[in-house]
Scaffold this active site. Structure first.
Site, PDB file in Angstrom:
ATOM      1  N   ARG A 176       0.793  -1.283  -0.033  1.00 14.79           N
ATOM      2  CA  ARG A 176      -0.150   0.037  -0.043  1.00 14.79           C
ATOM      3  C   ARG A 176       0.948   1.183  -0.034  1.00 14.79           C
ATOM      4  O   ARG A 176       0.416   2.347  -0.451  1.00 14.79           O
ATOM      5  CB  ARG A 176      -1.018  -0.205   1.111  1.00 14.79           C
ATOM      6  CG  ARG A 176      -2.061  -1.100   0.973  1.00 14.79           C
ATOM      7  CD  ARG A 176      -3.129  -0.659   2.055  1.00 14.79           C
ATOM      8  NE  ARG A 176      -3.928  -1.741   2.228  1.00 14.79           N
ATOM      9  CZ  ARG A 176      -4.102  -3.086   2.738  1.00 14.79           C
ATOM     10  NH1 ARG A 176      -3.084  -3.245   3.516  1.00 14.79           N
ATOM     11  NH2 ARG A 176      -4.993  -4.027   2.416  1.00 14.79           N
ATOM     12  N   GLU A 198       1.745  -8.397  12.590  1.00 14.27           N
ATOM     13  CA  GLU A 198       0.549  -8.584  13.532  1.00 14.27           C
ATOM     14  C   GLU A 198      -0.067 -10.161  13.469  1.00 14.27           C
ATOM     15  O   GLU A 198      -0.225 -10.896  14.490  1.00 14.27           O
ATOM     16  CB  GLU A 198      -0.668  -7.714  13.189  1.00 14.27           C
ATOM     17  CG  GLU A 198      -0.563  -6.462  13.649  1.00 14.27           C
ATOM     18  CD  GLU A 198      -2.085  -5.613  13.141  1.00 14.27           C
ATOM     19  OE1 GLU A 198      -2.872  -5.568  13.749  1.00 14.27           O
ATOM     20  OE2 GLU A 198      -1.913  -5.203  12.059  1.00 14.27           O
TER      21      GLU A 198
END
Length: 181
Positions: A70, A107
């Site tokens: 991104r 994560e």
């Protein structure tokens, strides 16, 4: 035509960020930058806000570094607007030529980032820009890669920060986020 304030631009961008509960797993509220990037006005405002911040805080920047994937979406626009170079940090196996690499924690697991060895010259001043600061793993890895090739990390700049995950505490450079959740 009246000038739009930075605060109004930021509010507009924030209004376009998508929220997806329970994605990618139960209990996670996923904040998605794509909603802002599909809106031309939000995209222009986001570019304006990032460029203005970099010009004010890091006028000596020579290279903008964008993270896979991104971070690629707006960093070339920033570099062009600022008149500086741009280079990507990619996931393992996506760059040609000699690369340096670093493994980092996400994560939801781990991954490896790579940077072409000659993409940043020793001593060049770099701002790392990404869409999100969560746990800090990817930005920390990016800083390590820039330093491995001799670059100087001036700052990391993100559009969104998930403050509850304390990713900022892991980083070894100045960090600025436009939006904090």
């Amino acid at each position: 035509m009246s000038q739009v304030s930075a605060e109004d631009k930021l509010d507009y961008v924030k209004s376009k960020i998508g929220e997806y509960p329970n994605f990618p797993k139960e209990g996670i509220l996923f904040r998605d930058i794509f909603g802002a990037l599909t809106d031309p006005k939000a995209c222009v405002y986001l570019r304006d806000l990032l460029v203005q911040y970099i010009r004010q805080s890091q006028p000596e920047v020579e290279v903008i570094v964008g993270l896979d994937s991104r971070g690629f979406l707006f960093n070339l626009l920033l570099a062009t607007e600022l008149g500086v170079g741009y280079t990507p940090i990619r996931k393992k196996g996506k760059l040609a030529g000699e690369v340096v690499s670093v493994e980092y924690q996400l994560e939801y697991g781990s991954d490896t980032f790579e940077l072409q060895r000659t993409a940043i010259q020793p001593g060049q001043k770099v701002v790392i820009v990404d869409d999100l600061l969560a746990t800090g793993g990817s930005l920390l890895a990016a800083s390590e890669l820039v330093r491995k090739v001799g670059g100087v990390v001036l700052e990391s700049l993100v559009v969104m920060e998930l403050v509850g995950l304390d990713g900022r505490k892991k980083l070894d450079c100045k960090v600025h986020s436009l939006i904090k959740y």
